[in-house]
Each structure stands twice: as structure tokens, then as C-alpha cells.
Design a protein around this motif. Structure first.
Motif, mmCIF file in Angstrom:
data_model
loop_
_atom_site.group_PDB
_atom_site.id
_atom_site.type_symbol
_atom_site.label_atom_id
_atom_site.label_comp_id
_atom_site.label_asym_id
_atom_site.label_seq_id
_atom_site.Cartn_x
_atom_site.Cartn_y
_atom_site.Cartn_z
ATOM 1 N N ARG A 56 1.108 -0.498 -0.093
ATOM 2 C CA ARG A 56 0.241 -0.457 -0.008
ATOM 3 C C ARG A 56 0.715 1.284 -0.398
ATOM 4 N NH1 ARG A 56 -5.336 -0.893 -0.244
ATOM 5 N NH2 ARG A 56 -5.730 1.475 1.042
ATOM 6 N N LEU A 66 -8.908 7.619 -1.729
ATOM 7 C CA LEU A 66 -8.726 6.649 -2.743
ATOM 8 C C LEU A 66 -9.397 5.293 -2.464
ATOM 9 C CD1 LEU A 66 -5.292 6.422 -4.880
ATOM 10 C CD2 LEU A 66 -7.307 7.645 -5.430
ATOM 11 N N TYR A 69 -8.482 0.756 -1.620
ATOM 12 C CA TYR A 69 -8.144 -0.102 -2.883
ATOM 13 C C TYR A 69 -8.026 -1.873 -2.731
ATOM 14 C CZ TYR A 69 -3.559 1.836 -1.551
ATOM 15 O OH TYR A 69 -2.873 2.563 -1.619
ATOM 16 N N ILE A 72 -2.222 -2.295 -6.000
ATOM 17 C CA ILE A 72 -1.738 -1.454 -6.451
ATOM 18 C C ILE A 72 -0.592 -2.024 -6.716
ATOM 19 C CG2 ILE A 72 -0.556 -1.064 -4.122
ATOM 20 C CD1 ILE A 72 -0.305 1.660 -4.679
ATOM 21 N N VAL A 98 -3.441 1.951 -9.984
ATOM 22 C CA VAL A 98 -4.285 1.829 -8.956
ATOM 23 C C VAL A 98 -5.386 0.269 -9.200
ATOM 24 C CG1 VAL A 98 -5.415 1.794 -6.096
ATOM 25 C CG2 VAL A 98 -3.029 3.021 -7.356
ATOM 26 N N GLU A 99 -6.202 -0.266 -8.246
ATOM 27 C CA GLU A 99 -6.728 -1.164 -8.824
ATOM 28 C C GLU A 99 -8.674 -0.551 -7.279
ATOM 29 O OE1 GLU A 99 -10.036 -5.365 -8.618
ATOM 30 O OE2 GLU A 99 -7.366 -4.639 -9.343
ATOM 31 N N LEU A 100 -9.245 0.493 -8.272
ATOM 32 C CA LEU A 100 -10.413 0.626 -6.634
ATOM 33 C C LEU A 100 -11.441 0.000 -6.842
ATOM 34 C CD1 LEU A 100 -10.369 4.643 -7.730
ATOM 35 C CD2 LEU A 100 -8.782 3.768 -6.213
ATOM 36 N N ARG A 101 -12.531 0.428 -5.818
ATOM 37 C CA ARG A 101 -13.687 -0.521 -5.854
ATOM 38 C C ARG A 101 -14.394 0.387 -7.232
ATOM 39 N NH1 ARG A 101 -14.459 -0.949 0.430
ATOM 40 N NH2 ARG A 101 -14.718 1.558 0.493
ATOM 41 N N ASP A 104 -15.945 3.532 -5.307
ATOM 42 C CA ASP A 104 -14.348 4.503 -4.488
ATOM 43 C C ASP A 104 -14.348 5.418 -5.831
ATOM 44 O OD1 ASP A 104 -15.104 4.336 -1.945
ATOM 45 O OD2 ASP A 104 -13.088 2.521 -2.463
ATOM 46 N N ALA A 105 -14.436 4.965 -6.973
ATOM 47 C CA ALA A 105 -14.301 5.022 -8.563
ATOM 48 C C ALA A 105 -14.868 6.083 -8.190
ATOM 49 C CB ALA A 105 -13.932 4.664 -9.658
ATOM 50 N N GLY A 173 -12.201 1.551 -13.329
ATOM 51 C CA GLY A 173 -11.974 1.415 -11.649
ATOM 52 C C GLY A 173 -10.597 1.660 -11.172
ATOM 53 N N THR A 174 -9.406 2.374 -12.368
ATOM 54 C CA THR A 174 -8.183 2.039 -12.195
ATOM 55 C C THR A 174 -7.720 3.950 -12.198
ATOM 56 O OG1 THR A 174 -8.301 0.589 -13.789
ATOM 57 C CG2 THR A 174 -6.473 1.692 -13.388
#
Length: 182
Positions: A56, A66, A69, A72, A98-101, A104-105, A173-174
């Protein structure tokens, strides 16, 4: 009496006579050790820079909001020579994906007014700070057909001592981030 002086000179003179030789040896070993350290540093630096890290991001304030997530991938590269004998800090550049939920994106896009990224109008960004210039080891973590958004408000938040450029693809979601020491 002469014999006592000879013994005293012999006892005290030997270490004093060896002092220059010891200093030369110590100096050689110090230079050799420093040279060895620099060559080891120069050998390890490209290996460390090539690593794609998955820990992280810390401190999280540098990439605020963010969320929690799930994934990452990031790298760091030096902008100078941390192996040199010159004193002082070395600046670094960082890039990451970073891959987001999904929620969250969407929240990030709304909160900071992200708008469509226009590569034609990208002159306002430094050429090495556009999605097209992502480092090769991070490219596989990007969406195949991203729809990048950008936000000057987010980029200019004063939560980081580093310069920040962030691109967001809400659909995938990136987040693609680029941070630079200054």
C-alpha cells in the motif's frame, strides 16, 4: 643509560614508525570500502528500480480518497545518483496503478471534478507525465482501452510534498498516478 633510551625508543618508536603505514592502510581500506559500496549500490539500483511493488502507498495522504483499494502496483526511479559521494538527498519519481472499488472510483470522480483527458491538449503537463509515458513494467496493469479523466483540483491538493498527476478511469476503476519529488 644508553640502553634504557634505546629500549624506550624501541618501545615508543615502533608504533610511531608504524603510524604512517597504518594510516595509509586505513585510508586505502576506507576508499576501497567506499568504492565497493558505490559499485554494489550501482549494481543494485537498476534491480530495485525494476521491482513492481504491491505494498500500500505510504503516506496515504499523497493519494487521498482512494478508499480501501484492493490492489496497487508501483515503481520508483531515481532522478539523480543516490550512489554518488556527493552529500544531499536524491529526488525520486514514482508511478503506479491502483485498482479501486467501483463506488470509490465514482466518488473520487465526483468529489474532485474529474474531466475527460485530452491528449491533444496535454501541453499543460510535462511530457513524461501523461498516460502515454507510463513505465513499461506498469503498462500491463492498465485497462486495454482506458477512458482517462483528469482533475487539476486533485493534482494540486496540498496533501503531498510531491508533484502529483493522477488519471482516473471510472469505468475500469483504475487510477494511474505519477509523483515527483521537488
Amino acid at each position: 643509560m644508553k640502553r634504557g633510551v634505546l629500549v624506550l625508543v624501541a618501545v615508543l618508536g615502533a608504533p610511531v614508525a608504524l603510524l604512517p603505514a597504518g594510516a595509509v592502510t586505513a585510508g586505502y581500506l576506507a576508499v576501497r570500502s567506499d568504492s565497493t559500496r558505490r559499485s554494489t549500490c550501482q549494481e543494485l539500483l537498476p534491480i530495485e528500480e525494476a521491482k513492481v511493488r504491491t505494498v500500500r502507498w505510504d503516506p496515504p495522504e499523497e493519494l487521498p480518497d482512494l478508499g480501501d483499494y484492493p490492489e496497487i502496483h508501483w515503481q520508483g526511479r531515481t532522478k539523480g545518483n543516490p550512489c554518488s559521494r556527493m552529500p544531499g538527498p536524491t529526488d525520486w519519481a514514482y508511478q503506479g496503478v491502483v485498482e479501486l472499488r467501483p463506488e470509490d472510483a465514482q466518488a473520487l470522480a465526483k468529489r474532485y471534478g474529474f474531466v475527460a483527458y485530452d491528449p491533444v491538449g496535454a501541453q499543460e503537463y510535462a511530457s513524461s507525465r501523461t498516460p502515454e509515458d507510463v513505465w513499461p513494467a506498469l503498462a500491463p496493469f492498465l485497462p486495454s482501452e482506458p477512458r482517462w479523466l483528469t482533475s487539476r483540483v486533485y493534482d494540486e491538493l496540498d496533501t503531498s510534498a510531491r508533484w502529483r498527476i493522477v488519471y482516473l478511469d471510472v469505468e475500469h476503476g483504475t487510477v494511474l498516478f505519477m509523483l515527483d519529488d521537488h
